[in-house]
Structures are given as structure tokens and as C-alpha cells.
Design an enzyme around this catalytic site. Structure first.
Site, PDB file in Angstrom:
ATOM      1  N   CYS A 162       0.829  -1.210   0.000  1.00 32.94           N
ATOM      2  CA  CYS A 162       0.000   0.000   0.000  1.00 32.94           C
ATOM      3  C   CYS A 162       0.863   1.260   0.000  1.00 32.94           C
ATOM      4  O   CYS A 162       0.655   2.175  -0.804  1.00 32.94           O
ATOM      5  CB  CYS A 162      -0.957  -0.012   1.189  1.00 32.94           C
ATOM      6  SG  CYS A 162      -0.167  -0.312   2.782  1.00 32.94           S
TER       7      CYS A 162
ATOM      8  N   HIS B  53      10.202   1.032   2.270  1.00 39.32           N
ATOM      9  CA  HIS B  53       9.331   1.628   1.259  1.00 39.32           C
ATOM     10  C   HIS B  53      10.096   2.247   0.093  1.00 39.32           C
ATOM     11  O   HIS B  53       9.710   2.103  -1.066  1.00 39.32           O
ATOM     12  CB  HIS B  53       8.397   2.657   1.914  1.00 39.32           C
ATOM     13  CG  HIS B  53       7.703   2.118   3.136  1.00 39.32           C
ATOM     14  ND1 HIS B  53       8.087   2.464   4.414  1.00 39.32           N
ATOM     15  CD2 HIS B  53       6.700   1.234   3.256  1.00 39.32           C
ATOM     16  CE1 HIS B  53       7.321   1.818   5.296  1.00 39.32           C
ATOM     17  NE2 HIS B  53       6.478   1.067   4.616  1.00 39.32           N
TER      18      HIS B  53
ATOM     19  N   HIS C  97      -2.412   5.576   6.557  1.00 37.46           N
ATOM     20  CA  HIS C  97      -1.051   6.075   6.659  1.00 37.46           C
ATOM     21  C   HIS C  97      -1.031   7.513   6.145  1.00 37.46           C
ATOM     22  O   HIS C  97      -1.893   7.920   5.355  1.00 37.46           O
ATOM     23  CB  HIS C  97      -0.092   5.289   5.764  1.00 37.46           C
ATOM     24  CG  HIS C  97      -0.127   3.805   5.917  1.00 37.46           C
ATOM     25  ND1 HIS C  97       0.072   3.170   7.112  1.00 37.46           N
ATOM     26  CD2 HIS C  97      -0.313   2.810   5.010  1.00 37.46           C
ATOM     27  CE1 HIS C  97       0.021   1.859   6.935  1.00 37.46           C
ATOM     28  NE2 HIS C  97      -0.218   1.618   5.660  1.00 37.46           N
TER      29      HIS C  97
END
Lengths: 349, 349
Positions: free
Chosen positions: B144, B197, B223
Site C-alpha cells: 500500500c 518503502h 497512513h
């Protein structure tokens, strides 16, 4: 300024004021002249348990003190006649209204980070610009976030020239007893421009280029900063860790030792038997320090309630020229508080 | 691959799986071949309310289905004989164990971001590298956070050459129903190196240099990312906002319009009458966009439960070569879902 021990009055007995009053009372070279507040409730225990002279912030407050049977020695005006300096820790915006009083009484004063930078002559952070406050008549101790950032950047700029500095402040929603404030389940970004923290730190360290963004999150314990530094030359992780180690008011912890969150950091402060479980140091996670050529990254925790306490003491000391160097003042303050002792003189050479 | 509508099996009926199943069922050019799970409880309502073919993940699970009186058509092995592709949305690490089964059955498969990058041939994000998945046998839809970052960076790199990219991910502690997970009052930094990430996004966009740090915070909604970009030439705020406007699956909101937190973003998703209140788009706060010469800064919200859903559909479409361009696939997916329509072709020219 006189040669006797300066008498320092604390206006506002809230989150910062009560801590500053206690810190002043521990110093060997100054006296805590009393505390002033609007609300007698906050002062009940102090009146009963401690020897701090109490004053009411207004005539109306004085009446309320009387009604509740709490002895106070008078109002703010009375207090101003028996002190040599005021540390104003009133809520944001309130100190501004008091400044005229201090100036009329020809009293030097310190305001705290909530106030605008033009509220005082010098924006102060002890490791960064102690000398600028020496003999000054008014000083603003910068906010908790800015204080933390300044300490870290003083350590980092000792390693070489810094380019773009970018920090994200993940802010606690509210202090623990601000039970009416949120969010309890959300993340709130600072919008309408960058956050003020970078600009504030630049007031203190004008040779650096510092930009910041911020969010508020659902927690009450501490802020956390995530910092990205760009050095002009290649640096090493060891150099960065060593620079942090030798910096006063910076404490290194490791997630691998179990200190893996702000909750663990604050538990450590309690285990150190600190008053109120305070953590005056910026707490850097040593295992967050990451270096990639000229880029460095690190994370640290900021106890918003207590981190500016030693800086308020140093600011007072600088204004009264009680010590010729910042290193000596920082060492004296930290020794009196029981704060971790690093090589306090290092950054003042 | 055949010319008839591909039949797609969803393995794992959890946070992502149930959403992907519903999304597939809405597409005009593919069929939802069924859902597979270990726990019949999760599937009760589906069994009663919907027409999805159900399969048990194991023999033991099949027995449990039977005990609870929930009709299932067989086990995962049976399901694999009546589908053309598997989308595995099992919890982190579980998909890896299933891959041998898919390969033995000569079935192409998609895994999701929890899996290691070597679990599949292509790390995929629709706007960034649709073409790489065309005709592929195995694809990993990135996480995500990485999906959000890739969409934003695709928009930003359309404006010029990007230098150092740095992002801080402020992560929700847990999805709403993960009631056993914390923290409920702390900030937890990622330690022992940078967060994954940045590296993950670089898998998809290898020409960029992306670094990331992360914290987990006490919230369940979304987030938030805080992004700092360095362009090789001076850019303008207007250009950045325009590039975001023309990017599919990016929605601009304004704090000044009242959308000032992740809670407001998720309320907006509900007000749009989205299924489950999902927000498939990355939601950028327009009033977070700040430009200072070659430096740009912006913040956005990432609905971790739903943001990868459209990408899973596109990955399937690419693997079956149902559309020759990513733009056409993105448009088809978003139209079927009812997602905001931007100039879907722009970034595929």
C-alpha cells in the site's frame, strides 16, 4: 545586574512553569523567587508541600486564592518588586501581554517557544548560541521541537558543512492531562505551508538551511523527529554516533536493547527516577542512524513537557553572566538536575 | 492464455482479498472464479449474501466448513482446476508456500506486497510499469505504501528530472479490526536501517533514488506520507498541482475545505458511498504542496486497506493482455469501481 544570587520569578505554573520552578530551586547560583498563576487549584499542593512563595496573577485571582484558603503573598505586581528576572511560561500569547509589565519594572525576562520570535531580543538554545544571551535583557527559549532539533544540529555541524536539512516532526496530540484534546484516531498534517520548526531552528542557527513538515498523531507521550541531513562530504555512521555521544543533553538508546518506542523511552525516564518521569535529553535511537555517502538519517524522541527546562536555566545564567561559557552553564545546570553528563564543553570550544 | 474471459481465483479472504474479489466481480472483461480461505467464519456472510464460489484452503478447513454448514465447492486444489489466474492475498509469508501449487498447476499468479520481491517476476504498480506485466506469468503488486509513493512519483517525474527523494511514512498501527495490536499510546520508529518503502518503490521505478523512514502511530484509519523532492530545475507549485490533477488514482483535497485529517479523508470516502468506505486513490492535501526553488514538499493519505485493489485488477488485465495500454486498463478498472476519473492516459503516452 547585581553580584548577589539572582532571584528568579516563574510566571505561569503549568507544564513548563512547574518544572522550571523546581529546576531553579535546585541550582546553586540562583534563587527561585516564587511562582505566579491565575488558578489557585494548580498551586494547592505546592503551597502545602513546598516552600515556594506564591503570587496571584491578578486581583481577581488573589480573591480566589483567599476564598480557597491558600496563602499568597500578593499579586504579580508585588512579585515583580522582589525579583531580578522573570521566566514567563504562560500559555501561548499570554506572555506577550505581560511583557509591558516587565519592561515597566525594568526587569529582564525570558519567554518560551509559544511566543513569536519578536517577543524577545534573542531566540535561544543553550548549545547553539549561549553567547548571544550573555547580558541580554530578553530571551526567548525556543519550543520543545526546535530545542531538540538545535541540539542535534549543533552536534551534526561539528562534523562538516551541512546542505539541505529536512525534518519531519511527528507530534504528540496533547500533553497527558489535556484530556479534551484530540485526535484520538487520526493523523493531522500541518497544511498551508511548511511547519514552523525549521524556520525556528534557523533563527538560532542562521547559517543552516532547515525545512520541516509535521503531523499530529494520537499519542500523549513524546514527539518523534525523522531527520535527513545532506553533508557536503562523505561522512560515516561512527562519526555521527560519536558526535551525538559527546553532545550534552543528547542520550543515545538502542531499539535492540529494548528501547523501541516513545513508551519505552518514557519508562526509562521513570526507571532513572527522574522527577515526574521527565526526559530532559533528546533521545536518539542509535540504531536509527543510517549513512549513505553524503546522506545521513536518524530518529529521535522529544519529551515536550521537559526538554526546554535546562535551557530556561541556562538562559537565566547567561543573562546574569554567572558563567563565562555555555559549557560551564550547561554542566552546572545538568549536574544540579541530575541529567546525563556528556563532554559539556565540546561544542563551546 | 485463452481468448475467453479469464477466470480469476482469489486466495485469502482478508483485508485485501475480500476487496479484490468484489472489484473483480465488477469488471466486464474478467470473471471472479471464487474465493479460498482457511476460516469459514469470514465467509459466512459471503456464502449467504453473494454468489461467490467458495473453497476451503485445506482438507481440515473443508471439514470445518462442513461442520458449520457452509457449502464449499472443494479445496484449493479443486479451485485451481477451474481458474486461469490466482490472486494470492494471504497474510505475509503464506503466499510463498502456495506458489509451488500454482506453478505445478501451470497457473499464472499475483502476490501482494507483503511477499518478498523475488516471489514473482515483476514488482508492479499500474501507472509506473504496466508494460512490464503484459504477458507475465507472475506479478507482485507492491504494498500500500509503495503503491501510493509510485503513483505520486510517476506524476512528479513527468515534470522533470528528480534528484534525492525522501519520504517519511507515518503508518497506522493496525487495521481497524486488528484490535489486539498496538501501540495505543506511543510512536514506534523503524530501526536498524531505513524503512523498506523507498527500496520497494525503486524496484518499480529503478531510475529514481528514493529513501524512506517510517514510524507506526496510534491510529487505525490511514497512513500519511510526508515527501521531500529535489528537482534538477526550478519548478512551480502550480505545475505540481496540475500534474497531480491529471494523474489517475490521485485525489486532491484541501484542509481549507475542511478535509484536514485522515479522519476527514475517510469520512469523504463514506460520503462518496464507496463500498466499505474505501479510498482507492492516494489523497493529496493540495494545501500541503510547497515549493521552494528546486525543492518540493507535499503530504498525502494512504488507505492501506483498499489502495492496492485497482492495481490487482490491472495486473490481471496486463497478464492476460486484455488491453494494450496501461491507460486503457486503468480507465476500465476505475470506471467499473466508480473511482475518480483523471486523464488516465496521460502518464502512458
Amino acid at each position: 545586574m547585581t553580584n548577589r544570587r539572582p532571584r528568579i520569578l516563574v510566571v505561569g505554573y503549568g507544564v513548563v512553569g512547574k518544572r522550571v520552578a523546581d529546576a531553579l530551586a535546585l541550582q546553586e547560583d540562583m534563587d527561585m523567587a516564587g511562582v505566579v498563576d491565575l488558578q489557585p487549584t494548580r498551586l494547592v499542593e505546592v503551597a502545602e508541600e513546598r516552600d515556594y512563595p506564591l503570587y496571584a496573577a491578578s486581583e481577581q485571582a488573589a480573591t480566589e486564592f483567599q476564598t480557597r484558603g491558600i496563602g499568597c503573598r500578593g499579586t504579580l505586581s508585588d512579585a515583580l518588586t522582589s525579583c531580578d528576572l522573570v521566566i514567563d511560561t504562560s500559555p501561548k500569547g499570554v506572555a506577550k501581554g505581560n511583557i509591558d509589565l516587565y519592561q515597566s519594572a525594568s526587569l529582564p525576562f525570558i519567554v518560551n517557544g509559544g511566543e513569536r520570535k519578536d517577543a524577545a531580543g534573542v531566540s535561544f538554545s543553550a548549545l547553539a548560541n549561549y553567547q548571544e544571551a550573555v547580558g541580554a535583557n530578553s530571551v526567548r527559549v525556543v519550543s520543545c521541537n526546535t530545542t531538540a532539533l538545535c541540539r542535534i544540529l549543533v552536534a551534526m555541524k561539528s562534523l562538516g558543512t551541512l546542505g539541505e536539512i529536512f525534518v519531519v516532526a511527528v507530534r504528540r496530540a496533547a500533553d497527558p492531562v489535556k484530556t479534551s484534546r484530540g485526535p484520538i484516531n487520526a493523523i493531522i498534517p500541518v497544511l498551508g505551508g511548511l511547519s514552523h520548526h525549521g524556520q525556528d531552528a534557523q533563527e538560532v542557527l542562521p547559517d543552516l538551511r532547515i525545512r520541516s513538515m509535521a503531523v499530529s498523531v494520537s499519542t500523549t507521550l513524546s514527539h518523534v523527529h525523522l531527520l535527513h541531513l545532506q553533508f557536503s562530504k562523505v561522512t560515516s555512521r561512527d562519526e555521527i554516533v560519536a558526535a551525538l555521544h559527546r553532545t550534552p543533553r543528547v542520550r543515545l538508546v538502542r531499539g535492540s536493547d529494548g528501547i523501541s518506542s516513545t513508551a519505552h523511552v518514557m519508562e526509562l525516564a521513570k526507571d532513572l527516577l527522574r522527577p515526574r518521569g521527565d526526559m530532559w535529553e533528546v533521545v536518539v535511537w542509535e540504531d536509527s542512524v543510517y549513512v549513505d555517502s553524503t546522506n545521513a538519517y536518524l530518529s529521535y524522541s522529544v519529551h515536550m513537557e521537559s526538554i526546554v527546562v535546562p535551557e530556561n536555566v541556562d538562559a537565566a545564567r547567561a543573562m546574569f553572566q554567572l558563567h563565562s561559557t555555555g559549557g560551564a552553564s550547561v554542566r552546572a545546570t545538568d549536574q544540579a538536575l541530575g541529567c546525563y553528563q556528556a563532554e559539556a564543553d565540546y561544542h563551546f570550544r
